[in-house]
Write an enzyme that holds these catalytic residues in place. Sequence first.
Site, PDB file in Angstrom:
ATOM      1  N   MET A   1       0.994  -1.254  -0.124  1.00  0.00           N
ATOM      2  CA  MET A   1       0.067   0.300  -0.025  1.00  0.00           C
ATOM      3  C   MET A   1       0.857   1.314   0.034  1.00  0.00           C
ATOM      4  O   MET A   1       0.637   2.792   0.335  1.00  0.00           O
ATOM      5  CB  MET A   1      -0.327   0.121   1.193  1.00  0.00           C
TER       6      MET A   1
ATOM      7  N   HIS B   1       9.519  -3.956   3.343  1.00  0.00           N
ATOM      8  CA  HIS B   1       9.188  -4.028   2.069  1.00  0.00           C
ATOM      9  C   HIS B   1      10.300  -3.918   1.136  1.00  0.00           C
ATOM     10  O   HIS B   1      10.388  -4.444   0.148  1.00  0.00           O
ATOM     11  CB  HIS B   1       8.536  -2.374   1.487  1.00  0.00           C
TER      12      HIS B   1
ATOM     13  N   ARG C   1       2.607   2.613   9.485  1.00  0.00           N
ATOM     14  CA  ARG C   1       1.997   3.413  10.363  1.00  0.00           C
ATOM     15  C   ARG C   1       2.576   3.587  11.329  1.00  0.00           C
ATOM     16  O   ARG C   1       2.760   4.983  12.185  1.00  0.00           O
ATOM     17  CB  ARG C   1       0.690   2.048  10.653  1.00  0.00           C
TER      18      ARG C   1
ATOM     19  N   SER D   1       6.712  -0.798   9.438  1.00  0.00           N
ATOM     20  CA  SER D   1       5.567  -0.204   9.425  1.00  0.00           C
ATOM     21  C   SER D   1       5.420   1.270   9.257  1.00  0.00           C
ATOM     22  O   SER D   1       5.657   2.378   9.572  1.00  0.00           O
ATOM     23  CB  SER D   1       4.584  -0.208  10.457  1.00  0.00           C
TER      24      SER D   1
ATOM     25  N   TYR E   1       4.431   3.906   0.612  1.00  0.00           N
ATOM     26  CA  TYR E   1       4.516   4.155   1.743  1.00  0.00           C
ATOM     27  C   TYR E   1       5.982   3.544   2.555  1.00  0.00           C
ATOM     28  O   TYR E   1       5.857   2.941   3.847  1.00  0.00           O
ATOM     29  CB  TYR E   1       3.893   4.980   3.078  1.00  0.00           C
ATOM     30  N   LEU E   2       6.330   3.114   1.348  1.00  0.00           N
ATOM     31  CA  LEU E   2       7.261   1.963   1.194  1.00  0.00           C
ATOM     32  C   LEU E   2       8.556   2.387   2.761  1.00  0.00           C
ATOM     33  O   LEU E   2       8.927   3.055   2.767  1.00  0.00           O
ATOM     34  CB  LEU E   2       8.167   1.417   0.420  1.00  0.00           C
TER      35      LEU E   2
HETATM   36  O1  PAF Z   1      -0.211  -6.399   3.016  1.00  0.00           O
HETATM   37  C1  PAF Z   1      -0.663  -4.651   3.028  1.00  0.00           C
HETATM   38  O2  PAF Z   1       0.267  -3.753   2.591  1.00  0.00           O
HETATM   39  C2  PAF Z   1      -1.941  -4.843   2.340  1.00  0.00           C
HETATM   40  O3  PAF Z   1      -3.025  -5.616   2.584  1.00  0.00           O
HETATM   41  C3  PAF Z   1      -2.352  -5.172   0.804  1.00  0.00           C
HETATM   42  C4  PAF Z   1      -1.093  -7.373   1.162  1.00  0.00           C
HETATM   43  C5  PAF Z   1      -1.118  -4.727  -0.131  1.00  0.00           C
HETATM   44  C6  PAF Z   1      -3.133  -5.656  -0.250  1.00  0.00           C
HETATM   45  O4  PAF Z   1      -3.907  -3.959  -0.334  1.00  0.00           O
END
Ligand code: PAF
Length: 283
Positions: free
Chosen positions: A30, A37, A187, A185, A32-33
């Site tokens: 989603m 990630h 968040r 995260s 904001y890596l």
């Molecule tokens: O883990 C996440 O960032 C999200 O739940 C995903 C798997 C990209 C689905 O939107």
Amino acid sequence: MQIVTTIEELRSIVKWWRGEGHSVGLVPTMGYLHEGHKSLIEKAVSENGRVVVSDFVNPTQFGANEDLSTYPRDIDRDAALCEAAGADVIFHPTPEEMYAPDSCTFVDMDRLTKGLCGKTRPTHFCGVCTVVSKLFNIVTPDRAYFGQKDAQQLAVIRRMVRDLNFNIVIVGCPIVREQDGLAMSSRNTYLSEKERKAALVLHKSLTVGEELLHAGEKDAEKVKAAILKQIRTEPLARVDYVELVDAENLEPVKKIDGPILAALAVYIGKTRLIDNFSYAPET
Ligand code: PAF
């Protein structure tokens, strides 16, 4: 590296890659890596000829009172990280590109989605399963990469792939932590300085539980009680759940006699954070 915003363009790129004989890896995100990630993308790059990172804040997995509108976004920063990690394409669609206005088909799951995060986020995993299925259909990857930090999500996706016969290998990747132990995260950016320090209680309390298990404790209630006791030493922390569950079906366990997942969700101020560890007794 290219940023692609339409399904049509992404499909034609993947078709081209397939014609060239490349395997394809997908890292759904989603945005904001962060370094967590990055580790997924690097693993995907090491195992596939071409790699797509999807960067899409998926509206259907947010509940009515959750943080959809404030979820952090920064596509330029994400693009730089993806490029450095060796990805070939970022798929960055609009919500309108992903969901027709009269879209009414969802992928839902029983059981595994009802406990843990599913208790306070009852519609969350339906949104996750739906968007991940759509991404699988759009990209048709050979392998898809998910972090172990979202352990319930990983178990749910593995089950969905099995149940719906997606011909895709799901690769689970280890949690990446800050030096002081906080699981990475997007968040975490919500936390004030004081809350950031308080958030260390998640990892600290899990470590207490893990140590008990390694010392031979088999009673799940005792392990859970020790984790809860540690969390309660932190005044800014409010427990959502602490659970010890079977690693595969995510049902709560009483006695530790097989592989388990110890998972928790804790509010630090207004921010809900999750963390976990896996444990398997020696046989
Ligand atoms: O883990 C996440 O960032 C999200 O739940 C995903 C798997 C990209 C689905 O939107």
